[in-house]
Design a protein around this motif. Structure first.
Motif, PDB file in Angstrom:
ATOM      1  N   MET A   1       8.459   3.965  -0.257  1.00 15.80           N
ATOM      2  CA  MET A   1       8.360   3.741  -1.711  1.00 15.80           C
ATOM      3  C   MET A   1       7.341   4.957  -2.169  1.00 15.80           C
ATOM      4  SD  MET A   1       7.478   1.014  -4.757  1.00 15.80           S
ATOM      5  CE  MET A   1       8.896  -0.101  -4.310  1.00 15.80           C
ATOM      6  N   ASP A   5       8.732   5.642  -7.830  1.00 14.91           N
ATOM      7  CA  ASP A   5       9.272   4.261  -7.560  1.00 14.91           C
ATOM      8  C   ASP A   5       8.169   3.445  -8.055  1.00 14.91           C
ATOM      9  OD1 ASP A   5      11.546   5.211  -6.745  1.00 14.91           O
ATOM     10  OD2 ASP A   5      11.342   4.962  -4.571  1.00 14.91           O
ATOM     11  N   LEU A   6       7.012   3.509  -7.650  1.00 16.44           N
ATOM     12  CA  LEU A   6       5.762   2.684  -7.951  1.00 16.44           C
ATOM     13  C   LEU A   6       5.547   2.778  -9.486  1.00 16.44           C
ATOM     14  CD1 LEU A   6       4.093   0.930  -6.491  1.00 16.44           C
ATOM     15  CD2 LEU A   6       2.218   2.635  -6.494  1.00 16.44           C
ATOM     16  N   LEU A   9       8.365   0.513 -10.861  1.00 10.01           N
ATOM     17  CA  LEU A   9       8.132  -0.793 -10.897  1.00 10.01           C
ATOM     18  C   LEU A   9       6.963  -1.263 -11.795  1.00 10.01           C
ATOM     19  CD1 LEU A   9       8.199  -3.537  -9.411  1.00 10.01           C
ATOM     20  CD2 LEU A   9       6.642  -2.477  -7.623  1.00 10.01           C
ATOM     21  N   ARG A  42      -3.275   0.310  -3.269  1.00  8.44           N
ATOM     22  CA  ARG A  42      -1.670   0.631  -3.649  1.00  8.44           C
ATOM     23  C   ARG A  42      -0.866  -0.571  -3.155  1.00  8.44           C
ATOM     24  NH1 ARG A  42       2.090   5.006  -1.437  1.00  8.44           N
ATOM     25  NH2 ARG A  42       3.443   5.570  -3.241  1.00  8.44           N
ATOM     26  N   ARG A  43      -1.011  -1.119  -1.897  1.00  6.22           N
ATOM     27  CA  ARG A  43      -0.176  -2.081  -1.440  1.00  6.22           C
ATOM     28  C   ARG A  43      -0.313  -3.424  -2.141  1.00  6.22           C
ATOM     29  NH1 ARG A  43      -1.433  -5.089   4.339  1.00  6.22           N
ATOM     30  NH2 ARG A  43       0.429  -6.282   4.298  1.00  6.22           N
ATOM     31  N   ARG A  46       1.460  -3.009  -5.532  1.00  5.37           N
ATOM     32  CA  ARG A  46       2.906  -3.262  -5.354  1.00  5.37           C
ATOM     33  C   ARG A  46       3.255  -4.667  -5.100  1.00  5.37           C
ATOM     34  NH1 ARG A  46       3.313  -0.653  -1.049  1.00  5.37           N
ATOM     35  NH2 ARG A  46       3.935   1.587  -2.216  1.00  5.37           N
ATOM     36  N   THR A  47       2.419  -5.707  -4.574  1.00  2.33           N
ATOM     37  CA  THR A  47       2.652  -7.047  -4.642  1.00  2.33           C
ATOM     38  C   THR A  47       2.466  -7.806  -6.029  1.00  2.33           C
ATOM     39  OG1 THR A  47       1.845  -7.084  -2.379  1.00  2.33           O
ATOM     40  CG2 THR A  47       1.857  -9.041  -3.451  1.00  2.33           C
ATOM     41  N   ARG A  50       5.243  -6.629  -8.392  1.00  3.15           N
ATOM     42  CA  ARG A  50       6.383  -7.489  -8.180  1.00  3.15           C
ATOM     43  C   ARG A  50       6.469  -8.664  -8.754  1.00  3.15           C
ATOM     44  NH1 ARG A  50       7.104  -5.108  -2.145  1.00  3.15           N
ATOM     45  NH2 ARG A  50       8.462  -3.237  -2.636  1.00  3.15           N
ATOM     46  N   CYS A 127      -4.302   0.658  -9.716  1.00  2.00           N
ATOM     47  CA  CYS A 127      -4.229   1.219  -8.319  1.00  2.00           C
ATOM     48  C   CYS A 127      -4.521   2.815  -8.824  1.00  2.00           C
ATOM     49  CB  CYS A 127      -3.534   1.254  -7.387  1.00  2.00           C
ATOM     50  SG  CYS A 127      -1.796   2.122  -7.540  1.00  2.00           S
ATOM     51  N   CYS A 130      -1.179   4.130 -10.507  1.00  2.00           N
ATOM     52  CA  CYS A 130      -0.515   3.612 -11.397  1.00  2.00           C
ATOM     53  C   CYS A 130      -1.254   2.419 -12.236  1.00  2.00           C
ATOM     54  CB  CYS A 130       0.886   3.067 -10.961  1.00  2.00           C
ATOM     55  SG  CYS A 130       2.157   4.140 -10.265  1.00  2.00           S
TER      56      CYS A 130
END
Length: 187
Positions: A1, A5-6, A9, A42-43, A46-47, A50, A127, A130
């Motif tokens: 991603m 894209d982040l 989201l 960052r990981r 994303r979680t 979502r 993060c 974002c």
């Protein structure tokens, strides 16, 4: 991603959070609006984004449960190695309150008389690339049964205990906030 894209989201998550917050405003009154910021990898971002996109809430829903003597219920969350309020993720088709009730039963084995929403916390999630936000609804409840029994299917909760507000463990997540919410959280 890729970063764009982040970012997309994050924007979708923010829109869902706004809708969720608006529904809380329409359904409940007299609660405390609160805010905090979580800086995450960052990981992890994303979680959480979502989750917010799916439910509006990065951490689900929680309950401040008191018993007649005024003590508050905390559960030991091994994933973060802290005492926390009972609560967790919202499942598909659940309201925040339904999730809070289910999580209370799973994590402490009790039921409670829910008095309404005590706190609607805005959680700003950031993060390096974002940012987004979500809501953390915290319900107030009075314990109907005070004998505790952990039944957590996820295995994250290892203990449940009653504590006087004046004697919360030093390793209580959001300890200062709990003390600030104490008087507002009476069901």
């Amino acid at each position: 991603m890729v970063v764009s894209d982040l970012w997309f989201l994050a924007e979708e998550a923010s829109q869902r959070a706004e809708q969720a917050h608006q529904r809380l405003r329409e359904r409940y009154s007299g609660y405390l609006d609160d805010r905090c910021t979580r800086r995450v990898s960052r990981r992890r971002f994303r979680t959480l984004a979502r989750r917010v996109k799916r439910t509006g809430a990065p951490y689900g829903a929680q309950t401040i449960v008191r018993r007649d003597d005024g003590e508050v219920l905390l559960v030991r969350h091994e994933g973060v190695d802290l005492w926390v309020l009972p609560g967790g993720e919202v499942r598909e088709g659940e309201t925040y309150r339904e999730a809070a009730v289910r999580e209370l039963h799973e994590e402490a084995g009790i039921t409670a008389d829910y008095g309404g929403l005590a706190v609607a916390r805005r959680v700003d999630i950031r993060c390096s690339e974002c940012e987004t936000w979500g809501v953390l609804p915290v319900f107030a409840a009075a314990a109907e049964k005070t004998t505790l029994r952990v039944r957590d299917p996820d295995g994250e909760i290892s203990a449940a205990r009653w504590f006087p507000f004046e004697d919360l463990p030093a390793d209580t997540r959001d300890r200062a906030d709990l003390l600030a919410w104490r008087d507002r959280a009476a069901p």
